[in-house]
Design a protein around this motif. Structure first.
Motif, PDB file in Angstrom:
ATOM      1  N   VAL A 405      -5.524   8.148   5.366  1.00 36.91           N
ATOM      2  CA  VAL A 405      -4.445   7.296   5.789  1.00 36.91           C
ATOM      3  C   VAL A 405      -5.134   6.085   6.218  1.00 36.91           C
ATOM      4  N   ALA A 406      -4.767   5.127   5.923  1.00 39.93           N
ATOM      5  CA  ALA A 406      -5.373   3.602   6.162  1.00 39.93           C
ATOM      6  C   ALA A 406      -4.192   3.010   7.202  1.00 39.93           C
ATOM      7  N   GLU A 407      -4.460   2.903   8.627  1.00 38.56           N
ATOM      8  CA  GLU A 407      -3.489   2.651   9.418  1.00 38.56           C
ATOM      9  C   GLU A 407      -4.271   1.853  10.636  1.00 38.56           C
ATOM     10  N   ASP A 408      -3.998   0.669  11.117  1.00 43.25           N
ATOM     11  CA  ASP A 408      -4.691   0.134  12.171  1.00 43.25           C
ATOM     12  C   ASP A 408      -4.058   0.603  13.609  1.00 43.25           C
ATOM     13  N   VAL A 429      -8.462   9.369   8.568  1.00 38.81           N
ATOM     14  CA  VAL A 429      -7.734   8.298   9.071  1.00 38.81           C
ATOM     15  C   VAL A 429      -8.899   7.143   9.229  1.00 38.81           C
ATOM     16  N   VAL A 430      -8.499   6.101   8.546  1.00 39.53           N
ATOM     17  CA  VAL A 430      -9.279   4.820   9.028  1.00 39.53           C
ATOM     18  C   VAL A 430      -8.529   3.808   9.427  1.00 39.53           C
ATOM     19  N   LEU A 449      -2.348   7.010   1.722  1.00 39.92           N
ATOM     20  CA  LEU A 449      -1.353   6.268   2.534  1.00 39.92           C
ATOM     21  C   LEU A 449      -1.944   5.134   2.979  1.00 39.92           C
ATOM     22  N   MET A 450      -1.288   3.659   2.398  1.00 39.84           N
ATOM     23  CA  MET A 450      -1.978   2.421   2.814  1.00 39.84           C
ATOM     24  C   MET A 450      -1.003   1.783   3.729  1.00 39.84           C
ATOM     25  N   ASP A 451      -1.478   1.288   4.798  1.00 41.20           N
ATOM     26  CA  ASP A 451      -0.709   0.227   5.496  1.00 41.20           C
ATOM     27  C   ASP A 451      -1.108  -1.296   5.059  1.00 41.20           C
ATOM     28  N   ILE A 452      -0.111  -1.906   4.905  1.00 40.93           N
ATOM     29  CA  ILE A 452      -0.148  -3.099   4.201  1.00 40.93           C
ATOM     30  C   ILE A 452      -0.960  -4.483   5.254  1.00 40.93           C
ATOM     31  N   THR A 453      -0.458  -4.418   6.259  1.00 42.90           N
ATOM     32  CA  THR A 453      -0.757  -5.472   7.375  1.00 42.90           C
ATOM     33  C   THR A 453      -1.939  -4.643   8.185  1.00 42.90           C
ATOM     34  N   SER A 474     -10.462   4.867  -9.413  1.00 40.17           N
ATOM     35  CA  SER A 474      -9.642   3.680  -9.427  1.00 40.17           C
ATOM     36  C   SER A 474      -8.329   4.327  -9.727  1.00 40.17           C
ATOM     37  N   LYS A 475      -7.997   5.634 -10.090  1.00 42.64           N
ATOM     38  CA  LYS A 475      -6.709   6.195 -10.367  1.00 42.64           C
ATOM     39  C   LYS A 475      -6.377   6.924  -9.107  1.00 42.64           C
ATOM     40  N   VAL A 476      -6.776   6.829  -8.091  1.00 43.17           N
ATOM     41  CA  VAL A 476      -6.143   7.672  -7.108  1.00 43.17           C
ATOM     42  C   VAL A 476      -4.698   7.149  -6.708  1.00 43.17           C
ATOM     43  N   PRO A 477      -3.730   7.774  -6.499  1.00 44.95           N
ATOM     44  CA  PRO A 477      -2.626   7.444  -6.187  1.00 44.95           C
ATOM     45  C   PRO A 477      -2.346   6.705  -4.804  1.00 44.95           C
ATOM     46  N   ILE A 478      -1.946   5.531  -4.588  1.00 45.15           N
ATOM     47  CA  ILE A 478      -1.734   4.670  -3.572  1.00 45.15           C
ATOM     48  C   ILE A 478      -0.205   4.519  -3.043  1.00 45.15           C
ATOM     49  N   ILE A 479       0.070   5.037  -2.092  1.00 42.81           N
ATOM     50  CA  ILE A 479       1.582   4.657  -1.590  1.00 42.81           C
ATOM     51  C   ILE A 479       1.419   3.853  -0.171  1.00 42.81           C
ATOM     52  N   ALA A 480       1.993   2.816  -0.445  1.00 38.01           N
ATOM     53  CA  ALA A 480       2.211   1.618   0.654  1.00 38.01           C
ATOM     54  C   ALA A 480       3.069   2.206   1.778  1.00 38.01           C
TER      55      ALA A 480
END
Length: 530
Positions: A405-408, A429-430, A449-453, A474-480
């Motif tokens: 999870v990438a979320e600020d 979580v990062v 799970l990628m936050d955009i901003t 590089s092929k890992v699924p990324i959901i915005a």
């Protein structure tokens, strides 16, 4: 009139020149170096209430208001002698009856073969203010476009700023609902979730409307399997329809093509608006989702998508206003039906962008049928299809996954981590894009799970680096996971390497379905809020 042409008007051409002046239906005069009229068209003299003989031999300044006469003497004539031309100088002339005649005067100097001054030639037009009005309108248009762009930027920023805390509020409310609550407290939590969902839907509609007003709505054309798309719509609404004591029917034409080229997000958006409208105005009976093929050629299929209800119906007067923004149907039964009158207006704009026909057939007390009819290019699909059977059951829980999870935002981090752990997944979580790339390079994940901003490196920048990190990573699924989920935004994100989308606030059921789809290698689905 070009100066080179005027130089040929010497003395021996005076008679034809004066004859032209006398007959031309043009506001035109000629003066000498001192401003004395040497020729004037009868048409122009008559506009001032004189004959040419009344004006020839007199100074043109005698027929102007003092301010114009002074400007002509001290500014215009010196400029004309120096530059040989002036353009659209504002003057006010006086008619014989004393009334003003506002005019625009353009003039050139006539010279002989040696370049010596002969006379001036002036063309006059009535100054009705249109030149100034056009300039004012152009300036107003520029200001309006600037204001519209500023409004769009403001709404986009507010979308993120409002959705981020709302994601935490609704996320924790949904987690709380899954805990051991008595009936009263569960009702309170349901009210929080319902109110928050209405707020987020309103914000989404306002953003869509803003994009449409500024011409920024983008329509995609990509291969789409219609059966899963319709199945998703039916599944999304089955529980809500059942909870209200209604029946949901799905009628699919056996001749419907399996795959077409269209914009699935916009297509689902229209159907979801139709379904929401039907549910809002139906208290008993049935809601029917229907798809029929009207005609087909070798390359195209004409489809008619309908949502029919047994609700309160709509009068002809209300139908005429229905697809305008902020118009709501008034119930004859005095019941507040909610809504804000934007959904159908947005559908109307989508129909225009997709060259589709949209409309409604209804009578008061006899329900309503909303339709969306369009022609779509065919896409071959050899796979067999089955008629969807909507069901209220929750999708079966898939295998445990390792999720990054990438979320600020700390609150949203807690929400996502709690939801994922409740679903039985391992979570890391990062807080920004740099940390996300570092985590991908150092560990293996089933899904991101990628936050955009995010500060520093945003979600799209991190996605770009991940997609070039080597064949294994590089092929890992990324959901915005983002507040910006419109069709035009999704297309841009896909181009950057994003695989799927979850709108904020994230719904646990949509999250679970997306993870199951990613882990199994299937296609991503989008909830009705998108």
């Amino acid at each position: 009139m070009p100066e080179a042409t005027l130089k040929g008007l010497d003395d021996h051409a005076a008679n034809p020149f004066l004859e032209f002046f006398g007959k031309a239906p043009v506001l035109m005069h000629s003066v000498d170096r001192d401003g004395v009229i040497v020729a004037i068209s009868a048409y122009w003299a008559a506009r001032l209430g004189y004959s040419p003989d009344d004006m020839i031999g007199r100074s043109i300044m005698e027929f102007m208001v003092p301010e114009s006469a002074n400007r002509a003497r001290t500014e215009v004539m010196p400029t004309l002698l120096r530059t040989s031309s002036v353009d659209k100088i504002r003057h006010t002339f006086l008619r014989q009856d004393g009334t003003p005649f506002h005019a625009l005067v353009s003039a050139v100097v006539l010279r002989d073969a040696d370049g010596a001054f002969l006379r001036t030639l002036s063309i006059v037009s009535a100054d009705d203010g249109t030149d100034g009005l056009q300039q004012d309108l152009q300036a107003a248009l520029i200001r309006a476009e600037d204001a519209s762009r500023a409004k769009s930027r403001f709404l986009a920023a507010m979308s993120h700023e409002i959705r981020t805390p709302m994601n935490a509020i609704l996320g924790f409310a949904q987690l709380l609902r899954l805990s051991d609550l008595d009936e009263k407290r569960r009702g309170h939590v349901d009210a929080i979730i319902a109110a928050g969902g209405q707020l987020m839907n309103l914000l989404t509609d306002l953003l869509d409307l803003s994009h449409m007003e500024t011409g920024r709505m983008r329509i995609e054309s990509r291969a789409t399997d219609l059966m899963p798309l319709l199945d998703q719509v039916a599944d999304w609404w089955y529980s809500s329809v059942s909870d209200k004591g209604l029946t949901l029917q799905v009628e699919i034409d056996d001749r419907m093509p399996a795959r077409v080229l269209t914009d699935p997000v916009r297509l689902q958006q229209v159907l979801n608006n139709f379904m929401a409208n039907a549910l809002r105005y139906t208290d008993r009976g049935t809601i029917t989702l229907r798809v029929r093929e009207i005609s087909r050629s070798d390359s195209f299929s004409r489809l008619r998508l309908e949502v029919e209800d047994t609700g309160i119906g709509i009068s002809e007067e209300q139908q005429a206003l229905l697809f305008r923004p902020f118009v709501q149907i008034e119930s004859d039964f005095g019941k507040d039906r909610g809504g804000w009158g934007l959904g159908l207006s947005i559908c109307h704009n989508i129909a225009a962008a997709m060259s589709a026909d949209i409309g409604v057939t209804s009578q008061p007390g006899a329900g309503a049928t909303f339709h969306f009819e369009l022609t779509l290019p065919l896409e071959p699909c050899p796979e067999p299809r089955e008629t969807p059977q909507p069901h209220p059951a929750r999708a079966p829980r898939g295998p445990s996954a390792k999720v990054l999870v990438a979320e600020d935002n700390p609150l949203n981090q807690n929400v996502m981590e709690a939801m994922l752990r409740d679903l039985g997944h391992e979570v890391r979580v990062v807080s920004n894009g740099f940390e996300a790339v570092e985590a991908i390079l150092s560990e293996s994940f089933d899904l991101v799970l990628m936050d955009i901003t995010m500060p520093g490196l945003d979600g799209l920048g991190a996605t770009a680096q991940i997609r070039t990190s080597g064949p294994e990573k590089s092929k890992v699924p990324i959901i915005a996971c983002t507040a910006h989920v419109g069709g035009d935004v999704q297309a841009r994100y896909r181009d950057a390497g994003i695989d799927g989308f979850l709108p904020k606030p994230v719904d646990p059921r949509a999250l679970e379905a997306a993870i199951n789809s990613a882990v199994s290698g299937g296609a991503f689905s989008h909830g009705p809020g998108t």
